[in-house]
Design an enzyme around this catalytic site. Structure first.
Site, PDB file in Angstrom:
ATOM      1  CB  THR A  18      20.989 -23.575 -53.452  1.00  0.00           C
ATOM      2  OG1 THR A  18      20.157 -22.138 -53.067  1.00  0.00           O
ATOM      3  CG2 THR A  18      22.671 -23.326 -54.194  1.00  0.00           C
ATOM      4  NE  ARG A  22      17.541 -29.493 -51.340  1.00  0.00           N
ATOM      5  CZ  ARG A  22      18.336 -29.529 -50.784  1.00  0.00           C
ATOM      6  NH1 ARG A  22      18.552 -28.445 -49.834  1.00  0.00           N
ATOM      7  NH2 ARG A  22      19.452 -30.371 -51.541  1.00  0.00           N
ATOM      8  CB  SER A 113      20.480 -31.824 -49.325  1.00  0.00           C
ATOM      9  OG  SER A 113      21.970 -31.230 -48.807  1.00  0.00           O
ATOM     10  CG  HIS A 114      21.444 -29.478 -45.232  1.00  0.00           C
ATOM     11  ND1 HIS A 114      21.633 -29.382 -46.745  1.00  0.00           N
ATOM     12  CD2 HIS A 114      20.875 -28.580 -44.943  1.00  0.00           C
ATOM     13  CE1 HIS A 114      21.358 -28.019 -46.922  1.00  0.00           C
ATOM     14  NE2 HIS A 114      21.011 -27.278 -45.855  1.00  0.00           N
ATOM     15  CE  LYS A 126      21.353 -32.829 -56.983  1.00  0.00           C
ATOM     16  NZ  LYS A 126      22.890 -31.835 -56.850  1.00  0.00           N
ATOM     17  CG  ASP A 277      24.666 -34.086 -46.731  1.00  0.00           C
ATOM     18  OD1 ASP A 277      25.140 -34.360 -47.222  1.00  0.00           O
ATOM     19  OD2 ASP A 277      24.271 -33.044 -47.679  1.00  0.00           O
ATOM     20  CG  ASP A 279      22.052 -34.826 -50.906  1.00  0.00           C
ATOM     21  OD1 ASP A 279      23.313 -34.126 -49.418  1.00  0.00           O
ATOM     22  OD2 ASP A 279      22.529 -34.121 -51.387  1.00  0.00           O
ATOM     23  CG  ASP A 281      25.748 -33.320 -51.029  1.00  0.00           C
ATOM     24  OD1 ASP A 281      25.412 -32.677 -50.253  1.00  0.00           O
ATOM     25  OD2 ASP A 281      24.787 -32.711 -51.642  1.00  0.00           O
ATOM     26  NE  ARG A 282      25.262 -29.115 -47.130  1.00  0.00           N
ATOM     27  CZ  ARG A 282      24.373 -28.397 -46.846  1.00  0.00           C
ATOM     28  NH1 ARG A 282      24.599 -27.553 -45.618  1.00  0.00           N
ATOM     29  NH2 ARG A 282      23.944 -27.668 -47.849  1.00  0.00           N
ATOM     30  CD  GLU A 363      28.580 -24.371 -52.186  1.00  0.00           C
ATOM     31  OE1 GLU A 363      28.015 -23.713 -52.720  1.00  0.00           O
ATOM     32  OE2 GLU A 363      27.899 -26.142 -52.372  1.00  0.00           O
ATOM     33  CD  GLU A 364      29.081 -21.026 -46.706  1.00  0.00           C
ATOM     34  OE1 GLU A 364      28.848 -21.901 -45.585  1.00  0.00           O
ATOM     35  OE2 GLU A 364      27.900 -21.476 -47.780  1.00  0.00           O
ATOM     36  CB  SER A 365      27.527 -24.869 -47.720  1.00  0.00           C
ATOM     37  OG  SER A 365      27.961 -24.825 -48.624  1.00  0.00           O
ATOM     38  CE  LYS A 376      26.558 -29.653 -50.656  1.00  0.00           C
ATOM     39  NZ  LYS A 376      26.096 -29.423 -52.178  1.00  0.00           N
ATOM     40  NE  ARG A 496      21.991 -20.210 -46.295  1.00  0.00           N
ATOM     41  CZ  ARG A 496      22.069 -21.776 -45.848  1.00  0.00           C
ATOM     42  NH1 ARG A 496      21.557 -21.437 -44.282  1.00  0.00           N
ATOM     43  NH2 ARG A 496      21.351 -21.901 -45.764  1.00  0.00           N
TER      44      ARG A 496
HETATM   45  C1  VG1 Z   1      23.138 -24.541 -49.078  1.00  0.00           C
HETATM   46  C2  VG1 Z   1      24.386 -23.718 -48.945  1.00  0.00           C
HETATM   47  C3  VG1 Z   1      24.733 -24.095 -50.065  1.00  0.00           C
HETATM   48  C4  VG1 Z   1      24.932 -25.544 -50.526  1.00  0.00           C
HETATM   49  C5  VG1 Z   1      23.492 -26.244 -51.309  1.00  0.00           C
HETATM   50  C6  VG1 Z   1      22.914 -27.152 -51.060  1.00  0.00           C
HETATM   51  O1  VG1 Z   1      22.486 -22.831 -49.900  1.00  0.00           O
HETATM   52  O2  VG1 Z   1      24.415 -22.546 -48.815  1.00  0.00           O
HETATM   53  O3  VG1 Z   1      26.651 -23.386 -50.226  1.00  0.00           O
HETATM   54  O4  VG1 Z   1      25.534 -25.502 -52.225  1.00  0.00           O
HETATM   55  O5  VG1 Z   1      22.829 -25.510 -49.451  1.00  0.00           O
HETATM   56  O6  VG1 Z   1      24.344 -28.564 -50.322  1.00  0.00           O
HETATM   57  P1  VG1 Z   1      21.897 -21.843 -49.597  1.00  0.00           P
HETATM   58  O7  VG1 Z   1      20.919 -21.336 -50.615  1.00  0.00           O
HETATM   59  O8  VG1 Z   1      20.867 -22.288 -48.365  1.00  0.00           O
HETATM   60  O9  VG1 Z   1      22.335 -21.119 -49.035  1.00  0.00           O
HETATM   61  V1  VG1 Z   1      22.763 -29.805 -50.504  1.00  0.00           V
HETATM   62  O10 VG1 Z   1      23.880 -30.471 -49.605  1.00  0.00           O
HETATM   63  O11 VG1 Z   1      21.920 -29.468 -50.889  1.00  0.00           O
HETATM   64  O12 VG1 Z   1      23.244 -31.060 -51.459  1.00  0.00           O
HETATM   65 CO    CO Z   2      23.539 -32.541 -49.686  1.00  0.00          CO
END
Ligand code: VG1
Ligand code: CO
Length: 543
Positions: A18, A22, A113-114, A126, A277, A279, A281-282, A363-365, A376, A496
């Site tokens: 996504t 990773r 990320s998180h 990335k 988070d 990096d 972006d959240r 996004e919901e996340s 984001k 999910r």
């Molecule tokens: C998760 C989230 C998605 C988000 C992705 C990257 O992906 O559900 O909405 O874009 O993380 O976020 P997945 O495929 O695990 O559901 V992060 O903060 O990389 O920057």
């Molecule tokens: Co992130």
């Protein structure tokens, strides 16, 4: 300075998910693993001889080492100039901004990320394209294909450079400009939001806590919230980025940002709380004794966009990822704005933003953003909320409740089953896909299925098609159940399940979310056969 060409061979598992590639740090530490992926970027991309390349990461374990490797490979491939954040640090939205501001050929972001960091935890890489956004699927596919055929990479044999010294360093003939990671980004925020009004809000005694979770936003939040906006010292907590995030899980939700949530629901709660988070972006946003769901946050920012100087009278539309609740759709419909549903992942917003079809997206996340960058942006969302609060001078809870009165409430929850056996998870999705054809018209408890499909996205700008983006089951009253497998996990599969119900009646806006959705949750479990297929009795995380 001699360029070495080192013989190599492909790894089988370098497919970006996504949000980039990773894996566990241990995987990245294998000889040639990182090198192959980086070389594959240079083998497939253009422009790095002429335009700068932006490089930075969230400061997690392996960040510094990876950067030295990337610099040597970049120089050996003829890259002329790199813009690097001091200490190797850049938040993801800051990289996006740097790419756009400096007309870069792209950027390399080091982050998972998180996901937790440390020698036994996760790392990620990335590539972002010249528009500042995560590479589109055709670009990541090309990079992946290159990793499958690679037989060599180019590298300079040079000593490490000092990443902490602002100024210019040379790697071979390549100029590495080590720049302040925060300044340009903070300036951008100052152009978008009314800093005078927010400063006045803090002067009036408004209190906030920002939890940087020992991740990348600490220095950004201190500069913007404490220095430029005048919030008291100590407003930003856990503000020093650490390689292992202080053993934490830098994921801003009620489970992993529990310390912040407890504070906001405790006796001495401030007016406003927020976290970001790994990096940057959240974002998670909280009021006193009140949690704002990310889906509601997007809808509310859209409804109040005119309060922020950078958005006044210029919002064209909104996009949300498919599993995100439909709260924003209701606002867009009322305001006569464009509204798009895209697959999960920020890369799908890029074309719509570039074409001016949308201004805001989310996004919901816990991801919210706009056309100011192509990622984001956690702090941006927090500042948007501060701008709204500074103008409206009412509590977060009051503002959200009023929004529900105007638009109705979309009850929403996500249930995650982490580290599930991969073949069991794939079997579950395959079975649901096969069942889709038989579901429409079927009555399940008090709900009737209106449609059921595996989401397929046709990009309205470039006509590219993305298949198999998640199973959607829509009911006649607008409620939905969505199932998909995560593309960011590094252990087994993560299933999910997203559940949503609409409630127009204000008298029913104060129910507990899990109770309000209890019947749909039962239907979702039953349809997928979660217990039988995964052996799990309950989700790992409920959001
Ligand atoms: C998760 C989230 C998605 C988000 C992705 C990257 O992906 O559900 O909405 O874009 O993380 O976020 P997945 O495929 O695990 O559901 V992060 O903060 O990389 O920057
Ligand atoms: Co992130």
């Amino acid at each position: 300075m001699s360029v070495e060409t080192i013989a190599s061979q492909p790894f089988q598992d370098q497919k970006p998910g996504t949000s980039g590639l990773r894996k566990k740090v241990r995987v990245f530490e294998q000889p040639h693993y990182l090198e192959n992926f980086v070389q594959s970027i240079f083998d497939t991309q253009k422009g790095y001889q002429d335009a700068p390349l932006v490089v930075g990461g969230d400061g997690r374990y392996y960040n510094r080492q990876a950067i030295q490797t990337i610099l040597r490979i970049a120089a050996a491939n003829g890259c002329g100039r790199v813009l690097l954040g001091r200490g190797g640090i850049f938040s993801t939205p800051a990289v996006s901004h740097m790419i756009r501001k400096h007309g870069a050929c792209g950027g390399i972001i080091l982050s998972a990320s998180h996901n937790p960091g440390g020698p036994d935890e996760d790392f990620g890489i990335k590539f972002n394209t010249p528009n500042g956004g995560p590479a589109a699927e055709k670009v990541t596919e090309a990079i992946y294909t290159a990793t499958r055929h690679i037989n060599r990479y180019h590298m300079l044999d040079t000593p490490d450079i000092d990443l902490d010294q602002i100024g210019i360093a040379l790697v071979g003939d390549m100029r590495v400009e080590i720049v302040d990671s925060v300044c340009d980004y903070a300036d951008l925020m100052e152009q978008l939001f009314d800093f005078d009004r927010i400063r006045a809000l803090f002067q009036s005694g408004f209190r906030m806590r920002f939890d940087a979770m020992h991740a990348v936003t600490g220095p950004y939040a201190r500069e913007i919230i404490e220095n430029r906006l005048g919030a008291p010292q100590g407003t930003v907590v856990n503000g020093i980025p650490l390689e292992d995030f202080g053993h934490g899980h830098p994921d801003p939700n009620l489970v992993y940002a529990k310390e912040l949530a407890d504070h906001l629901f405790g006796p001495d709660a401030p007016d406003f709380g927020a976290a970001s988070d790994g990096d940057g972006d959240r974002n998670m946003v909280l009021g006193r004794h009140f949690f704002v769901t990310p889906s509601d946050s997007l809808a509310l920012i859209l409804a109040n966009a005119d309060l922020a100087p950078g958005y006044r009278s210029r919002v064209t539309g909104v996009a949300r990822s498919m599993p995100t609740s439909q709260a924003a759709d209701r606002v867009a419909a009322k305001l006569g704005l464009n509204c798009y549903e895209t697959p999960t992942g920020w890369k799908f917003f890029g074309n719509l933003l570039d074409a001016g079809k949308i201004t805001l997206c989310g996004e919901e996340s816990f991801g919210t953003g706009s056309d100011h960058v192509r990622e984001k942006d956690g702090l941006w969302a927090v500042l948007f909320w501060l701008n709204i609060l500074a103008e409206r001078r009412r509590s977060v809870a009051e503002i959200v409740r009023e929004h529900w009165q105007n638009y109705g409430r979309n009850y929403y929850t996500r249930h995650d089953y982490e580290a599930v056996d991969s073949s069991a998870a794939n079997g579950l999705i395959d079975a649901l896909r096969a069942a889709c054809a038989t579901l429409p018209g079927r009555r399940l408890g008090s709900y009737t299925v209106e449609y059921a499909d595996d989401f397929r996205y046709l990009d309205p700008i470039d006509d590219s098609v993305s298949e198999k983006q998640g199973i959607r089951i829509g009911f006649e009253d607008g409620s939905r159940i969505v199932y998909r497998l995560s593309g960011t996990g590094t252990e087994g599969a993560t299933l999910r399940i997203y559940i949503e119900a609409y409630e127009a009646d204000p008298a029913k806006h104060d129910l507990d979310t899990q109770q309000a959705l209890a019947e749909l949750i039962g239907i979702a479990d039953g349809l997928a056969g979660i217990r039988e297929r995964t052996g799990r009795n309950e989700p790992t995380v409920i959001t």
